[in-house]
Write a protein that holds these residues in place. Structure first.
Motif, PDB file in Angstrom:
ATOM      1  N   ARG A  18     -87.117   1.815-107.261  1.00 17.55           N
ATOM      2  CA  ARG A  18     -85.916   2.125-106.468  1.00 17.55           C
ATOM      3  C   ARG A  18     -85.917   1.290-105.197  1.00 17.55           C
ATOM      4  NH1 ARG A  18     -87.277   7.254-106.442  1.00 17.55           N
ATOM      5  NH2 ARG A  18     -87.373   6.955-108.670  1.00 17.55           N
ATOM      6  N   TRP A  69     -88.418   8.569-111.739  1.00 20.00           N
ATOM      7  CA  TRP A  69     -89.738   7.949-111.535  1.00 20.00           C
ATOM      8  C   TRP A  69     -89.713   6.453-111.813  1.00 20.00           C
ATOM      9  CZ3 TRP A  69     -94.787  11.114-111.882  1.00 20.00           C
ATOM     10  CH2 TRP A  69     -94.558  12.361-111.265  1.00 20.00           C
ATOM     11  N   TYR A 107     -95.396  -0.031-104.354  1.00 18.49           N
ATOM     12  CA  TYR A 107     -94.445   0.505-103.374  1.00 18.49           C
ATOM     13  C   TYR A 107     -94.872   0.171-101.952  1.00 18.49           C
ATOM     14  CZ  TYR A 107     -91.820   3.457-106.655  1.00 18.49           C
ATOM     15  OH  TYR A 107     -90.998   3.900-107.667  1.00 18.49           O
ATOM     16  N   PHE A 112     -99.752   8.380-100.726  1.00 19.30           N
ATOM     17  CA  PHE A 112     -98.781   7.573 -99.988  1.00 19.30           C
ATOM     18  C   PHE A 112     -97.877   8.426 -99.093  1.00 19.30           C
ATOM     19  CE2 PHE A 112     -95.388   8.724-102.902  1.00 19.30           C
ATOM     20  CZ  PHE A 112     -96.022   8.853-104.143  1.00 19.30           C
ATOM     21  N   ASN A 129     -94.612   2.322 -98.461  1.00 17.91           N
ATOM     22  CA  ASN A 129     -94.345   3.702 -98.037  1.00 17.91           C
ATOM     23  C   ASN A 129     -94.615   3.887 -96.543  1.00 17.91           C
ATOM     24  OD1 ASN A 129     -95.377   4.412-101.177  1.00 17.91           O
ATOM     25  ND2 ASN A 129     -93.658   5.612-100.401  1.00 17.91           N
ATOM     26  N   MET A 183     -96.965   5.731-108.513  1.00 17.03           N
ATOM     27  CA  MET A 183     -97.278   7.020-109.163  1.00 17.03           C
ATOM     28  C   MET A 183     -96.256   7.137-110.302  1.00 17.03           C
ATOM     29  SD  MET A 183     -96.963  10.779-107.525  1.00 17.03           S
ATOM     30  CE  MET A 183     -97.814  12.147-108.251  1.00 17.03           C
ATOM     31  N   SER A 195     -98.797   0.865-101.795  1.00 18.84           N
ATOM     32  CA  SER A 195     -99.400   1.853-102.707  1.00 18.84           C
ATOM     33  C   SER A 195     -99.081   1.536-104.155  1.00 18.84           C
ATOM     34  CB  SER A 195     -98.855   3.249-102.371  1.00 18.84           C
ATOM     35  OG  SER A 195     -97.453   3.298-102.575  1.00 18.84           O
ATOM     36  N   LYS A 196    -100.020   1.900-105.041  1.00 23.60           N
ATOM     37  CA  LYS A 196     -99.798   1.745-106.485  1.00 23.60           C
ATOM     38  C   LYS A 196     -98.741   2.755-106.939  1.00 23.60           C
ATOM     39  CE  LYS A 196    -102.902  -1.392-107.089  1.00 23.60           C
ATOM     40  NZ  LYS A 196    -102.273  -2.744-107.093  1.00 23.60           N
TER      41      LYS A 196
END
Ligand code: ROI
Length: 161
Positions: free
Chosen positions: A93, A90, A54, A124, A56, A46, A43-44
Motif C-alpha cells: 500500500r 495485507w 515497509y 514495526f 514505518n 508482515m 521492516s520486513k
C-alpha cells in the motif's frame, strides 16, 4: 484534548517520502496539535512476503477530535495519497494510517477497533511507540517497554532519526 498514537506505514512509491508527507498532513489536522514522530524504520512485510519492505513510523498528536472524526480525516489523507480502500487485504500500500491508541479508550465498533488489534505483536509498531514513550501503558495494563523486550526485532532498523 486526548493524546493519540498513529501508526504510519508504506511500501510503495518512495515509502520514505510518503511517510514524510503524511506526517506533514497530520500536522494540519483540525482541532489537533502535532506532538512528535518517531524515527523512520525499515521492516520486513508482515503477511505476504511477495511485496517490498515497509517504512514505518509512529506519530503522537493531541486532539479535540472524536475517534470517528479522526478516522474520517485519516482515511481522507490515505485516499489523497492514492490509497484505494479496497486494497488487497495485507497487500502492498502507498499509505496506511492506523489509530493505535486514543487516550486510554477501548473502542470496538464496525468502523473502529482501538487499541489497534495487532499492535502488540508488531515490532514495526512497538519499537517506534517505545521510542516515543517508553513508559506508555496500554488500557489493558500492558507496558510498551515490556512488549518491546518480548518482541524479536525481525530485522527492523532505523533508516532516519
Ligand atoms: C500488510 C501488513 C499487515 N503488513 C505490514 N508489514 C510491515 N512490516 N509494516 C506494515 O505497516 C504492514 N502493514 C500491513 O497492513
Amino acid at each position: 484534548m486526548t493524546i493519540v498514537y498513529i501508526g504510519l506505514g508504506s511500501n510503495l512509491d518512495d515509502p520514505d517520502v510518503q511517510i514524510e508527507q503524511a506526517v506533514i498532513q497530520l500536522g494540519q489536522l483540525t482541532k489537533t496539535k502535532f506532538v512528535a514522530v518517531s524515527s523512520l524504520y525499515s521492516s520486513k512485510p508482515m503477511g505476504p512476503q511477495d511485496q517490498p519492505d515497509y517504512m514505518n513510523a509512529v506519530a503522537c498528536i493531541d486532539t479535540m477530535l472524536t475517534p470517528i472524526e479522526l478516522l474520517d480525516q485519516l482515511q481522507a489523507i490515505e485516499l489523497s495519497f492514492g490509497r484505494i480502500r479496497k486494497d488487497e487485504r495485507w497487500g502492498a500500500r502507498v499509505l496506511d494510517l492506523d489509530i493505535l491508541l486514543f487516550g486510554d479508550q477501548v473502542i470496538n465498533n464496525e468502523r473502529l477497533t482501538i487499541p489497534h488489534y495487532g499492535m502488540k505483536v508488531r515490532e514495526f509498531v512497538i519499537y517506534p511507540l517505545a521510542e516515543l514513550n517508553s513508559n506508555l501503558v496500554l488500557p489493558d495494563g500492558t507496558n510498551v517497554s515490556n512488549l518491546k523486550i518480548q518482541l524479536d526485532d525481525n530485522g527492523l532498523f532505523v533508516v532516519r532519526k
